[in-house]
Scaffold this active site. Structure first.
Site, short mmCIF file in Angstrom:
data_model
loop_
_atom_site.label_atom_id
_atom_site.label_comp_id
_atom_site.label_asym_id
_atom_site.label_seq_id
_atom_site.Cartn_x
_atom_site.Cartn_y
_atom_site.Cartn_z
N GLY B 216 0.76 -1.18 -0.05
CA GLY B 216 -0.06 0.00 -0.05
C GLY B 216 0.75 1.27 -0.06
CB SER B 217 -0.10 4.59 1.19
OG SER B 217 -1.15 4.74 0.61
CB THR B 218 4.17 1.53 3.64
OG1 THR B 218 3.95 0.22 3.01
CG2 THR B 218 3.13 1.70 5.06
CG PHE B 219 6.14 0.39 -2.69
CD1 PHE B 219 7.10 -0.53 -2.36
CD2 PHE B 219 6.15 0.86 -3.85
CE1 PHE B 219 8.21 -1.08 -3.18
CE2 PHE B 219 7.24 0.51 -4.81
CZ PHE B 219 8.22 -0.35 -4.27
CE LYS B 220 0.57 6.65 -2.36
NZ LYS B 220 -0.65 6.83 -1.41
#
Lengths: 469, 485
Positions: B216-220
């Site tokens: 999810g957004s942690t990969f940003k």
């Protein structure tokens, strides 16, 4: 025997009897066994086993009696046979006693039979009876050629012994037992000796006909049809044993024994070719429809496969026993060869040797067997009469084949068969029969090595002497 | 008859020779192979024949041994606080083998390891009882406890690292199991094992190491690192020229943001603060699949990690343009283990240096001599120190006044990133709540942590990384910092 060679053990006129050599070797054999016994006790309980003196005394008594009887009744006998047999028997007792202590096997016996009784005391009793057999053979059988008179009686007795188990229920998949009340015997072990006696007597009479009356075909001497009769009979018998008693080992043993003796008697290679062809036909034929044999072969080809392990993990366990022993072994009493569970102290006793005495111990034990065979073959070479020669080679050949079949089976070299390691394994029939076998070999070797009577003095001797001036 | 007799003698000799060769082959050539077979019960018998050595956390053993009456196995393994430590220690069962540290460090724990040869020989002469050695772990009991308590009866996992060394400080997976329940060999043990194996919640799955989730957004954070490293943007405060709505390349669909947030032309810092899908999807597309894969690989993706317990490889896939854009925001076939995301946070916190994660600090011989000490080891440098510091500022903004305010700790600088990963076909299942973060004190950064909560009992709309996962991460970081004081 036209050429004089030095390979016989017939010595010069005043051949030493070697009885004192034998005595020394006996002391050695007994000492090794007692030491091994102490070793097991120290390893398993940390103290000398309480039965050590009883065991030692028993072994000394047996060995002493056997030695004294040989000294009295077969003074020129081969000095190695008795000590080698004693050493194996003594070591076997130690190994059986060691497996008696296994909690795993005790638990198994209690679950299966509701009670547990140790095997070592029974084996000691069997050994005593075995030595009594040994003594009886030496005392009664003054000359092995007497056996020649019982050629056909031996055959009948052997056939009865071999056929009887068919009428008794199978034990663990193989019909090799005769049960009489509390006793059960494995007649195959005794039949081995009787068959060797029969072959020796039969072949001694028929060997010229078998060897000479034949046609040459493609470089082979083919026997006449009528001479093929006995070999086909034996072949059929061993196939029958295989089919009805599902006893791979015994059938292999008898056929091998027959081919060996036939070859020695006729000196014709063609018999070996025939023998191998027929055993191949028989083996393939039976293996193609006999599930018991098939499963043995499958277990041999892939002992660790799921199908094999589900049926029986004995071979796999045995192989792992050998592996875990490594070069020097775990030491007596410190291995886990009892994981084999069923028949750990009988058919699979060699795995315990492999695990606890290691590669070194295995080589030693195999060489002891090899030495017994070698002394037997030497006796055959030395024997002066064809009957004695045939009987000695038959008995030692049977011994060698049995060792090979059993050891090869537990080591995964060939498919497993249900026979026992002579002297080492637990089992009354085996111990009795093999002591008798050794006794006959000793009797033949005694006759062979006995000094020839001094030649009658020749009255011409002085006259033909060359007198130099 | 002597000629055939001699031939028979040779034949018998060959038979004996064949046996001699065979026994040499079995007992010398094949000995090791036969000894290490799974079917060989001796391995297990030996494992439990003596008191097994212990696995140590913070100087205290979390394992033990008790004597049993079983005929084969003398000792049985027991664990203190089993469910909490199971993801680290694994199990060691008389009936069901062993795994994780119990299995990998078996040689030390049983005392049979070659490294202990001298020790063993010595005790053979002195007649001492055979003993196993100890394995000293890097774990922090307080952090582990905080993570375990934080997850509670929710399904999820926590992995915490010391960014400067790579030492694993916490490794929790819930629901967990108590390895003591099937350590023995009885029917009760078999039943416990069977029940655990059949449990739909998979309590024996180590979610921190062996389960990959869409990050999810942690990969940003990774995507932002790729943008900085590849020079797509040099300043974190410049406008990114990203449109709103952003159309996924080669498709007719738009990439949506969660809610109405200011993402048009947002700077990197703002985009991370609000977690703009449009901005990071575009970055991923602008960089292309290969550059994204390269950056992910530098953080440790696409490769098993050995701690020494193996962690599954996280995957940043080779993919087409729209899928690559989606993978850039941690969706599509992008998958990561919690340990992997903790490594990402740790690399950022450690000024771009990624250290090899490890959990065995020392191995000790039975006499307490240290026979092995882990030397910290750099795995890679996913980003330059300068860019790492930029990323730190961005992540700290997220916690200070973005989606991650729940992770704020008084007096400590905290950087983090939330994530709410969709999963299931058409986003049909409850999303995963993620949070990755690190804490910094004046002595550097003592801890980086990744938290994933699979599906809280919360309502679907309440699930968010900031709400569910951040408080757990905060508790873990606080526990580590407090224990350092």
């Amino acid at each position: 025997m036209s050429v004089v060679t030095n390979t016989t053990t017939i010595g010069a006129i005043d051949a030493p009897s070697r009885r004192n050599t034998e005595l020394m070797m006996m002391v050695f054999a007994v000492a090794i066994s007692v030491f091994a016994y102490a070793n097991v006790g120290l390893a398993m309980d940390g103290k000398l086993p309480s039965g050590m003196f009883g065991y030692g005394a028993g072994l000394i008594l047996l060995g002493g009696v056997a030695h004294l009887v040989v000294r009295k009744f077969a003074p020129y006998a081969d000095p190695l046979l008795l000590p080698l047999a004693t050493l194996l028997n003594g070591l076997g007792l130690v190994l059986i006693w060691r497996l008696d202590q296994s909690p795993r096997l005790i638990q198994r016996a209690e679950v299966l039979y509701g009670a547990y009784s140790p095997d070592a005391p029974k084996q000691l009793l069997y050994s005593a009876i075995g030595v009594a057999f040994f003594v009886a053979v030496l005392v009664i059988l003054k000359d092995h050629r007497i056996l020649q008179r019982y050629t056909y009686i031996s055959m009948v007795a052997a056939l009865i012994l071999l056929i009887l188990p068919m009428f008794f229920p199978a034990v663990n998949g193989a019909k090799i037992w005769i049960s009489l009340g509390p006793f059960s015997i494995q007649p195959g072990e005794f039949a081995k000796i009787l068959i060797a006696v029969f072959f020796s007597g039969y072949l001694m009479v028929k060997r010229d006909a078998l060897a000479l009356a034949s046609r040459r075909f493609m470089g082979l001497y083919l026997p006449r049809g009528r001479d093929l009769g006995p070999i086909i009979t034996i072949w059929a018998l061993s196939i029958l044993i295989l089919v009805f008693e599902t006893d791979l080992g015994t059938s292999l043993l008898f056929f091998g024994l027959f081919v060996v003796m036939l070859y020695v008697a006729t000196e014709r290679t063609s018999w070996i070719v025939f023998g191998l062809l027929m055993s191949a036909v028989g083996a393939v034929g039976v293996a193609s429809f006999e599930p018991h044999v098939q499963s043995r072969v499958n277990a041999w080809l892939d002992p660790f496969s799921k199908a094999t392990m589900a049926q029986s993990d004995q071979i796999a366990q045995s192989l792992m026993s050998f592996g875990s022993g490594g070069t020097l072994g775990t030491g007596l009493g410190q291995g886990h060869s009892d994981l084999i569970m069923f028949a750990a102290n009988a058919d699979f006793i060699l795995s315990t040797v492999g695990e606890e005495l290691g590669l070194a111990g295995m080589m030693a034990v195999l060489l002891i067997y090899g030495l017994i065979v070698e002394r037997g073959v030497r006796t055959a070479l030395a024997a002066r009469d064809p009957f004695g020669k045939l009987l000695a080679i038959g008995l030692s050949g049977a011994f060698a084949i049995q060792v090979f079949v059993v050891a090869g089976g537990v080591m995964g070299l060939i498919p497993l068969s249900g026979m026992t390691m002579p002297f080492l394994a637990y089992g009354g029939s085996s111990v009795l029969a093999n002591w008798a076998l050794i006794a006959i070999l000793i009797r033949i070797s005694d006759t062979a090595r006995r000094p020839a009577p001094a030649p009658a003095p020749s009255s011409d001797a002085e006259m033909t002497q060359v007198v130099r001036p | 008859m002597n000629k055939p007799l001699r031939r028979i003698a040779i034949f018998c000799g060959v038979l004996i020779l064949a046996l001699l060769v065979r026994t040499n082959y079995l007992q010398y050539v094949r000995a090791d192979e036969l000894n290490s077979r799974d079917e060989n019960r001796r391995v297990r018998i030996e494992r439990y024949a003596h008191e097994r050595g212990n696995i140590i956390v913070d100087g205290n053993p979390v394992t033990g041994s008790v004597e049993t009456k079983d005929s084969d196995f003398k000792y049985k393994r027991v664990w203190k606080n089993g469910p909490m430590w199971a993801p680290v220690t694994g199990y060691s069962s008389q009936a069901f083998d062993a795994n994780f540290l119990e299995k990998l460090e078996d040689g030390i724990l049983t005392g049979n390891d070659d490294q202990l040869f001298f020790n063993r020989t010595l005790s053979m002469f002195t007649g001492e009882k055979k003993q196993g050695g100890n394995v000293v772990t890097t774990l922090n009991a307080a952090a582990q406890k905080a993570a375990f308590k934080g997850l509670g009866d929710k399904k999820g996992a926590v992995a915490a690292l010391d960014p400067q060394t790579g030492a694993i400080l916490a490794l929790v997976s819930t629901p967990s199991y108590d390895p003591s329940t099937f350590a023995g060999n009885s029917t009760a043990d078999s039943k416990a094992w069977e029940k655990l194996s059949k449990d739909k919640n998979k309590p024996m799955l180590n979610r921190a190491l062996r389960e990959t989730y869409p990050p999810g957004s942690t990969f940003k954070v990774v995507t932002a690192a790729a943008a900085l490293e590849n020079g797509l943007y040099t300043s974190i405060d410049e406008h990114t020229k990203s449109p709103l709505p952003y159309r996924l390349p080669l498709t007719t669909g738009n990439l949506e943001n969660e809610g109405n947030i200011p993402c048009e032309n947002a700077s990197l810092r703002e985009a991370l603060r609000w977690s703009c899908n449009t901005v990071f999807g575009k970055i991923s597309d602008d960089l292309g699949n290969q550059k994204m894969i390269d950056q992910a690989n530098k953080f440790g993706f696409n490769k098993d990690v050995f701690t020494p317990v193996r962690a599954d490889a996280s995957v940043y896939p080779k993919d087409n343009r729209p899928q690559n854009a989606m993978a850039g925001i941690g969706q599509a076939s992008n998958r990561a283990t919690p340990l992997q995301m903790a490594m990402v946070a740790a690399a950022v916190a450690n000024d771009g240096k990624l250290m090899q994660p490890y959990m065995v600090a020392e191995r000790k011989a039975p006499n307490l001599d240290v026979i092995y000490t882990h030397e910290k080891e750099q795995l890679s440098q996913p980003l330059s120190g300068e860019n790492a510091q930029k990323l730190q500022q961005m992540m700290e903004t997220v916690v200070k006044n973005g989606t991650g305010t729940n992770a704020l700790i008084n007096g400590v600088t905290v950087g983090g990133k939330t994530g709410t990963a969709q999963h299931g076909l058409n986003n049909s299942e409850k999303p995963y709540a993620w949070f990755i973060s690190y804490a910094k004190t004046d002595k550097g950064s003592p801890v980086a942590v990744a938290v994933v909560v699979e599906d809280g009992q919360a309502n679907r709309d309440d699930i968010s990384g900031g709400g569910l996962a951040a408080p757990i991460a905060k508790a873990v970081m606080k526990a580590v910092i407090d224990s350092k004081k």
